[in-house]
Design an enzyme around this catalytic site. Sequence first.
Site, short mmCIF file in Angstrom:
data_model
loop_
_atom_site.label_atom_id
_atom_site.label_comp_id
_atom_site.label_asym_id
_atom_site.label_seq_id
_atom_site.Cartn_x
_atom_site.Cartn_y
_atom_site.Cartn_z
CB CYS A 195 -0.95 0.02 1.20
SG CYS A 195 -2.20 -1.29 1.16
CG HIS B 72 -6.16 2.14 -0.02
ND1 HIS B 72 -4.98 2.67 -0.55
CD2 HIS B 72 -5.77 1.11 0.78
CE1 HIS B 72 -3.95 1.99 -0.07
NE2 HIS B 72 -4.40 1.03 0.73
CB CYS C 28 -0.56 0.20 7.76
SG CYS C 28 -2.20 0.23 7.02
#
Length: 385
Positions: free
Chosen positions: A89, A341, A371
Amino acid sequence: MGEVYIVEAVRTPVGRRRGGLAAVHPADLGARVLSELIARAGLDPAAVDDVVFGCVDAVGPQAGDIARTSWLAAGLPEEVPGVTVDRQCGSSQQAVHFAAQAVLSGTQDLVVAGGTQNMSMVPIAFSALGAGEPLGLTEGPFAGSEGWRARYGDQPVDQFRGAELIAARWGITRQDQEEFALSSHHRAVRALDEGRFARETVAYGEVTADEGPRRDTTAEKMAALAPLLPGGTVTAASSSQISDGAAALLLASDRAVREHGLTPRARVHHLSVRGEDPIRMLSAPIPATAHALRKTGMRLDDIDLVEINEAFAPVVLAWLKETGADPDRVNVNGGAIALGHPLGATGARLMTTLLHELERTGGRFGLQTMCEGGGQANVTIVERL
């Protein structure tokens, strides 16, 4: 050692799953922000030394070095190379770090950093660390690794379980999560209505604004959803949305600023990355933030705005509990729960939003963290000029 400056930053709207960007090739999403970035900077694109893009699930239309493909799809000079990175991510935040490090090393002067992702087209199930059903050692990236088994056993590894482990460890209830999620939507809707995203966003066709924020969501609607894991507290409402989008930034050295007549908007004050428990996976922003503050001698009181990715509500809520940060300075325009996202693009999207919000409010320092799969977290601190 010289400075590294952020000269420009731009992003597409974030498209909802199966929304207005769902059928757009990820290279074309990348091309849109690259073209706009160069145009806004008023720069000869041949002067760019490299293009560093983040992308997760580099298969199908996202395979083949999407950084290079996006640059060429934009009609930009063939002599400029590109490279694609994957830190899950945090891929495009890492792209910013690699670009900044190239400039700080003195080996390059102008580097584009960003990312692109079409999750509607390439499902998250292809992710190297999984995000659907928990993965054991009989499937997924750990299959057959005796070293992994010896160290971590046959524990399931997935983001949903990681979010639940965080909720349990920090005493975060389902109600806490849903109150936070509702606030994310309210903040994002306010930002849209007040035009806060207008300067940072370039339309793609008829998609002119972020599609994720839900005006009609309520606490009652959230409470009616089933948990993602049996007996859990995390639901779709308290999780980031599957999304499509791209973002890009132009980083420059002192010399490039002088030679090309560029106007720096911010400087990179600090960049670092840390890791911790890969099973819990999502709590690394806590030690990563502490590490960055130690390295810089700063306190959170010195930071005007924070962008921490809302992969799941417990990630941000645990970080707030541990750091004691002021919630009114954190994700002030909403986060991934509302805005979405698009994995490989989110890091650059957060940085783009952080820069523009610092400019809008007159803040000086902004901190970004998120994260990442494998129990990792990047931290970037920028200073508005």
